[in-house]
Design a protein around this motif. Structure first.
Motif, mmCIF file in Angstrom:
data_model
loop_
_atom_site.group_PDB
_atom_site.id
_atom_site.type_symbol
_atom_site.label_atom_id
_atom_site.label_comp_id
_atom_site.label_asym_id
_atom_site.label_seq_id
_atom_site.Cartn_x
_atom_site.Cartn_y
_atom_site.Cartn_z
ATOM 1 N N ASP A 79 0.826 -1.201 0.000
ATOM 2 C CA ASP A 79 0.000 0.000 0.000
ATOM 3 C C ASP A 79 0.863 1.254 0.000
ATOM 4 O O ASP A 79 1.922 1.284 0.617
ATOM 5 C CB ASP A 79 -0.879 0.049 1.251
ATOM 6 N N ASN A 80 0.351 2.300 -0.637
ATOM 7 C CA ASN A 80 0.948 3.637 -0.582
ATOM 8 C C ASN A 80 2.389 3.704 -1.059
ATOM 9 O O ASN A 80 3.258 4.153 -0.327
ATOM 10 C CB ASN A 80 0.865 4.206 0.832
ATOM 11 N N VAL A 81 2.635 3.269 -2.263
ATOM 12 C CA VAL A 81 3.978 3.415 -2.810
ATOM 13 C C VAL A 81 4.012 4.719 -3.598
ATOM 14 O O VAL A 81 3.710 4.748 -4.781
ATOM 15 C CB VAL A 81 4.377 2.221 -3.702
ATOM 16 N N ASP A 82 4.329 5.794 -2.895
ATOM 17 C CA ASP A 82 4.457 7.105 -3.515
ATOM 18 C C ASP A 82 5.923 7.499 -3.436
ATOM 19 O O ASP A 82 6.478 7.591 -2.338
ATOM 20 C CB ASP A 82 3.615 8.151 -2.767
ATOM 21 N N PHE A 83 6.543 7.709 -4.597
ATOM 22 C CA PHE A 83 7.944 8.112 -4.612
ATOM 23 C C PHE A 83 7.986 9.631 -4.484
ATOM 24 O O PHE A 83 7.732 10.353 -5.431
ATOM 25 C CB PHE A 83 8.624 7.612 -5.888
ATOM 26 N N ARG A 84 8.278 10.100 -3.292
ATOM 27 C CA ARG A 84 8.222 11.524 -2.964
ATOM 28 C C ARG A 84 9.400 12.301 -3.540
ATOM 29 O O ARG A 84 9.244 13.419 -3.992
ATOM 30 C CB ARG A 84 8.199 11.698 -1.446
ATOM 31 N N LEU A 85 10.584 11.728 -3.458
ATOM 32 C CA LEU A 85 11.797 12.387 -3.930
ATOM 33 C C LEU A 85 12.656 11.372 -4.670
ATOM 34 O O LEU A 85 12.671 10.190 -4.313
ATOM 35 C CB LEU A 85 12.591 12.960 -2.744
ATOM 36 N N PRO A 86 13.422 11.811 -5.681
ATOM 37 C CA PRO A 86 14.271 10.865 -6.409
ATOM 38 C C PRO A 86 15.468 10.418 -5.563
ATOM 39 O O PRO A 86 15.927 11.134 -4.674
ATOM 40 C CB PRO A 86 14.738 11.669 -7.628
ATOM 41 N N GLY B 125 24.943 6.777 -5.931
ATOM 42 C CA GLY B 125 25.880 7.172 -4.886
ATOM 43 C C GLY B 125 25.227 7.357 -3.528
ATOM 44 O O GLY B 125 25.921 7.405 -2.505
ATOM 45 N N ASP B 126 23.885 7.462 -3.497
ATOM 46 C CA ASP B 126 23.187 7.580 -2.214
ATOM 47 C C ASP B 126 23.244 6.263 -1.456
ATOM 48 O O ASP B 126 23.258 5.183 -2.066
ATOM 49 C CB ASP B 126 21.710 7.939 -2.417
ATOM 50 N N LEU B 127 23.258 6.353 -0.139
ATOM 51 C CA LEU B 127 23.052 5.188 0.722
ATOM 52 C C LEU B 127 21.567 5.171 1.073
ATOM 53 O O LEU B 127 21.071 6.107 1.703
ATOM 54 C CB LEU B 127 23.875 5.284 2.003
ATOM 55 N N VAL B 128 20.873 4.148 0.631
ATOM 56 C CA VAL B 128 19.436 4.051 0.869
ATOM 57 C C VAL B 128 19.192 3.083 2.012
ATOM 58 O O VAL B 128 19.710 1.966 2.014
ATOM 59 C CB VAL B 128 18.685 3.613 -0.399
ATOM 60 N N ILE C 138 7.422 0.576 6.342
ATOM 61 C CA ILE C 138 8.793 0.791 5.865
ATOM 62 C C ILE C 138 8.996 2.269 5.574
ATOM 63 O O ILE C 138 8.228 2.882 4.829
ATOM 64 C CB ILE C 138 9.096 -0.042 4.611
ATOM 65 N N ARG C 139 10.027 2.813 6.178
ATOM 66 C CA ARG C 139 10.438 4.204 5.918
ATOM 67 C C ARG C 139 11.733 4.140 5.114
ATOM 68 O O ARG C 139 12.699 3.497 5.534
ATOM 69 C CB ARG C 139 10.666 4.944 7.231
ATOM 70 N N VAL C 140 11.735 4.794 3.970
ATOM 71 C CA VAL C 140 12.902 4.789 3.086
ATOM 72 C C VAL C 140 13.571 6.156 3.145
ATOM 73 O O VAL C 140 12.917 7.182 2.958
ATOM 74 C CB VAL C 140 12.493 4.464 1.630
ATOM 75 N N THR C 141 14.868 6.145 3.412
ATOM 76 C CA THR C 141 15.642 7.388 3.401
ATOM 77 C C THR C 141 16.852 7.211 2.491
ATOM 78 O O THR C 141 17.365 6.097 2.332
ATOM 79 C CB THR C 141 16.122 7.792 4.810
ATOM 80 N N ALA C 142 17.273 8.315 1.908
ATOM 81 C CA ALA C 142 18.466 8.318 1.051
ATOM 82 C C ALA C 142 19.442 9.329 1.628
ATOM 83 O O ALA C 142 19.077 10.479 1.882
ATOM 84 C CB ALA C 142 18.096 8.686 -0.382
ATOM 85 N N GLU C 143 20.681 8.896 1.822
ATOM 86 C CA GLU C 143 21.712 9.767 2.371
ATOM 87 C C GLU C 143 22.771 10.058 1.323
ATOM 88 O O GLU C 143 23.348 9.143 0.728
ATOM 89 C CB GLU C 143 22.379 9.102 3.575
ATOM 90 N N ASN C 144 23.009 11.340 1.097
ATOM 91 C CA ASN C 144 24.106 11.761 0.233
ATOM 92 C C ASN C 144 25.362 11.733 1.109
ATOM 93 O O ASN C 144 25.493 12.545 2.028
ATOM 94 C CB ASN C 144 23.843 13.166 -0.325
ATOM 95 N N VAL C 145 26.262 10.800 0.825
ATOM 96 C CA VAL C 145 27.429 10.626 1.700
ATOM 97 C C VAL C 145 28.405 11.801 1.612
ATOM 98 O O VAL C 145 29.169 12.033 2.547
ATOM 99 C CB VAL C 145 28.171 9.290 1.428
ATOM 100 N N THR D 195 27.489 15.130 1.253
ATOM 101 C CA THR D 195 26.972 16.297 1.971
ATOM 102 C C THR D 195 26.397 15.952 3.336
ATOM 103 O O THR D 195 26.182 16.839 4.163
ATOM 104 C CB THR D 195 25.870 16.984 1.147
ATOM 105 N N GLY D 196 26.092 14.678 3.536
ATOM 106 C CA GLY D 196 25.459 14.255 4.787
ATOM 107 C C GLY D 196 23.953 14.485 4.808
ATOM 108 O O GLY D 196 23.276 14.142 5.775
ATOM 109 N N GLU D 197 23.407 15.041 3.720
ATOM 110 C CA GLU D 197 21.964 15.291 3.650
ATOM 111 C C GLU D 197 21.204 13.965 3.627
ATOM 112 O O GLU D 197 21.542 13.054 2.870
ATOM 113 C CB GLU D 197 21.624 16.096 2.394
ATOM 114 N N ILE D 198 20.182 13.871 4.453
ATOM 115 C CA ILE D 198 19.312 12.692 4.480
ATOM 116 C C ILE D 198 17.913 13.146 4.104
ATOM 117 O O ILE D 198 17.384 14.107 4.671
ATOM 118 C CB ILE D 198 19.296 12.029 5.872
#
Length: 188
Positions: A62-69, A73-76, A94-101, A103-106
Motif C-alpha cells: 500500500d501507498n507506494v508514492d515516490f516523494r523524492l528521487p 551514490g546515495d546510501l538508501v 517501511i520508511r525509506v531514506t536516502a543519504e548523500n554521503v 553532503t550528509g543530507e538525508i
C-alpha cells in the motif's frame, strides 16, 4: 487459558542499507522505482519473518508514492517494523531514506506498508505471535493499520458496487474535461 506467545516490536525492527550504483539507474540517472520496491520487499520479509518465526510472503503493498528521487551514490536505508498483526498476517511499515554521503543530507523518499502472511513448511498459513506494543508510537501505528484496513475494505466494497451497478450512459458526463476520446458505444 494460556497466554498467547508474543514478541515486542523492537525484536524484529530491521534496517537494510544499500549503496545505489549506476546499474540501478534509469535513463534519467535516477534509481529505478523497481529497485527500491525490491529492497523494500526484502526489508519487509526480514522484519516479518523475524517476528513470525516462519517464512513470510507479500500479499499486498500500500501507498507506494515516490516523494523524492534517489541518486546514484546515495546510501538508501529501508527501516522496517511490524505495525500490526492479525492471526496469520502482519503489516510492515517501511520508511525509506536516502543519504548523500558527500553532503550528509538525508531525505525521506518513501513510506510504504507491506502486508505479509506467514507460511508453514507445508505451505499452509502459520499463526504469528501477538505484538507487544512498547511505545506510544507503536500504539499509534497499530491503530493506523486498523484504520487503513477498514478503509481498504470500504474501498473494495465501493469499487465492487460501482462495477456491478455501473450504467455507462448515466456516467458519460464524467468524461467531459478528461483526456480521452470516446467512440460509438454499442447499446446493450
Amino acid at each position: 487459558m494460556t497466554k498467547p506467545e508474543s514478541k515486542p516490536v523492537s525484536a524484529s525492527r530491521t534496517t537494510i542499507t544499500e549503496l545505489m550504483i549506476p546499474a540501478y539507474a534509469n535513463f534519467g540517472g535516477k534509481i529505478h522505482g523497481g529497485i527500491l520496491l525490491s529492497l523494500m520487499d526484502k526489508a519487509a520479509y526480514a522484519c516479518a519473518s523475524k517476528h513470525a518465526g516462519h517464512y513470510c510472503v507479500t500479499v499486498s503493498v500500500d501507498n507506494v508514492d515516490f516523494r523524492l528521487p534517489v541518486e546514484v551514490g546515495d546510501l538508501v536505508s529501508m527501516q522496517a517494523s511490524v505495525n500490526y498483526v492479525g492471526r496469520t498476517s502482519l503489516v510492515i511499515g517501511i520508511r525509506v531514506t536516502a543519504e548523500n554521503v558527500k553532503t550528509g543530507e538525508i531525505k525521506h523518499t518513501n513510506t510504504s506498508y507491506f502486508t505479509m502472511v506467514a507460511k508453514q513448511e507445508d505451505g499452509t498459513l502459520a499463526e504469528v505471535p501477538c505484538l507487544q506494543l512498547e511505545t506510544r508510537e507503536d500504539v499509534r501505528r497499530f491503530l493506523e493499520s486498523i484504520k487503513r484496513k477498514e478503509l481498504k475494505n470500504l474501498y473494495r466494497q465501493e469499487l465492487n458496487n460501482a462495477k456491478t451497478n455501473l450504467q455507462i450512459e448515466d456516467e458519460l458526463h464524467k468524461l467531459q474535461g478528461e483526456r480521452c476520446l470516446v467512440g460509438e458505444i454499442p447499446k446493450i
